[in-house]
Write an enzyme that holds these catalytic residues in place. Sequence first.
Site, PDB file in Angstrom:
ATOM      1  N   SER A 137       0.840  -1.199   0.000  1.00 46.03           N
ATOM      2  CA  SER A 137       0.000   0.000   0.000  1.00 46.03           C
ATOM      3  C   SER A 137       0.871   1.244   0.000  1.00 46.03           C
ATOM      4  O   SER A 137       1.985   1.251   0.544  1.00 46.03           O
ATOM      5  CB  SER A 137      -0.949   0.043   1.209  1.00 46.03           C
ATOM      6  OG  SER A 137      -1.437   1.346   1.445  1.00 46.03           O
ATOM      7  N   TYR A 168      -2.571   0.889  10.647  1.00 41.39           N
ATOM      8  CA  TYR A 168      -2.381   0.529   9.247  1.00 41.39           C
ATOM      9  C   TYR A 168      -1.097   1.143   8.694  1.00 41.39           C
ATOM     10  O   TYR A 168      -0.265   0.451   8.102  1.00 41.39           O
ATOM     11  CB  TYR A 168      -3.581   1.001   8.427  1.00 41.39           C
ATOM     12  CG  TYR A 168      -3.573   0.528   6.991  1.00 41.39           C
ATOM     13  CD1 TYR A 168      -3.851  -0.802   6.686  1.00 41.39           C
ATOM     14  CD2 TYR A 168      -3.311   1.397   5.940  1.00 41.39           C
ATOM     15  CE1 TYR A 168      -3.856  -1.250   5.367  1.00 41.39           C
ATOM     16  CE2 TYR A 168      -3.316   0.970   4.627  1.00 41.39           C
ATOM     17  CZ  TYR A 168      -3.588  -0.359   4.339  1.00 41.39           C
ATOM     18  OH  TYR A 168      -3.585  -0.796   3.035  1.00 41.39           O
TER      19      TYR A 168
END
Length: 260
Positions: A131, A144
């Site tokens: 990501s 995250y």
Amino acid sequence: MGTVRGARVVVTGAGGGIGAALARRFAAEGAQVVVNDLDAAKAAAVAEEIGATAVPGDASGVVPAAREALGGAIDIFCANAGIGHDGGPEADEELWQQSWDVNVMAHVRAARELLPEWLERGSGRFVATVSAAGILTMIGSAPYAVSKHAALAFAEWLSATYRHRGIGVHAVCPQGVRTDMLTATGTAGDLVLAPTAIEPEQVADAVLAGIEEERFLILPHPEVARHYAARAGDTDRWLGGINKLQRKLEDLEAASGTSG
């Protein structure tokens, strides 16, 4: 595509989203694919659709069963399973641990199982879905952002340590992708990710191109390269820009009554 056709491939988190798109694309390119997901029904559905084998369960421990399903060896392992939780330091310890286990330690545990086989034969390929949060950050979600930074660091370490011994490593760093995970990001995702979101199939296209070109960093959103350079070149200015987004998020949440 010579590096993929006939390869024995494992994709974790492949019951939907990016993982399912990767599984479909690898199968279309002539690879033998194992579809892994915690949701056994979703894994089975994708596997049936593409003529693959479903091996459901926790991504942290899938390698032995996947290796057996592929006839005794794995050529490409896609560590794609991921999880996102909102919050900062105040987030529950359990959520921080879950983020660390799924987004980082599942990669470590897979590599621990795979490396002896790969080093012995002098080839193997590890594809980590990191990501853009891993090379930039993600407002509203410290677990995250932090765990994805660690996933990138682990992929970098693997590449730096083993590339001369035939091990290829790729870090896939998309921004918004139209999946259930994007929907779950709420206002922060709507602000930062949704405007430039792409389809999972576009990520799969970028991954296959990155493998063919032997690129470590795979950026389905090319603009991430500019943001990455800005982060390194003038960190304070970059952080100021991210803080501006944070303030905008807080204003939006206050206006909608969703602020914490």
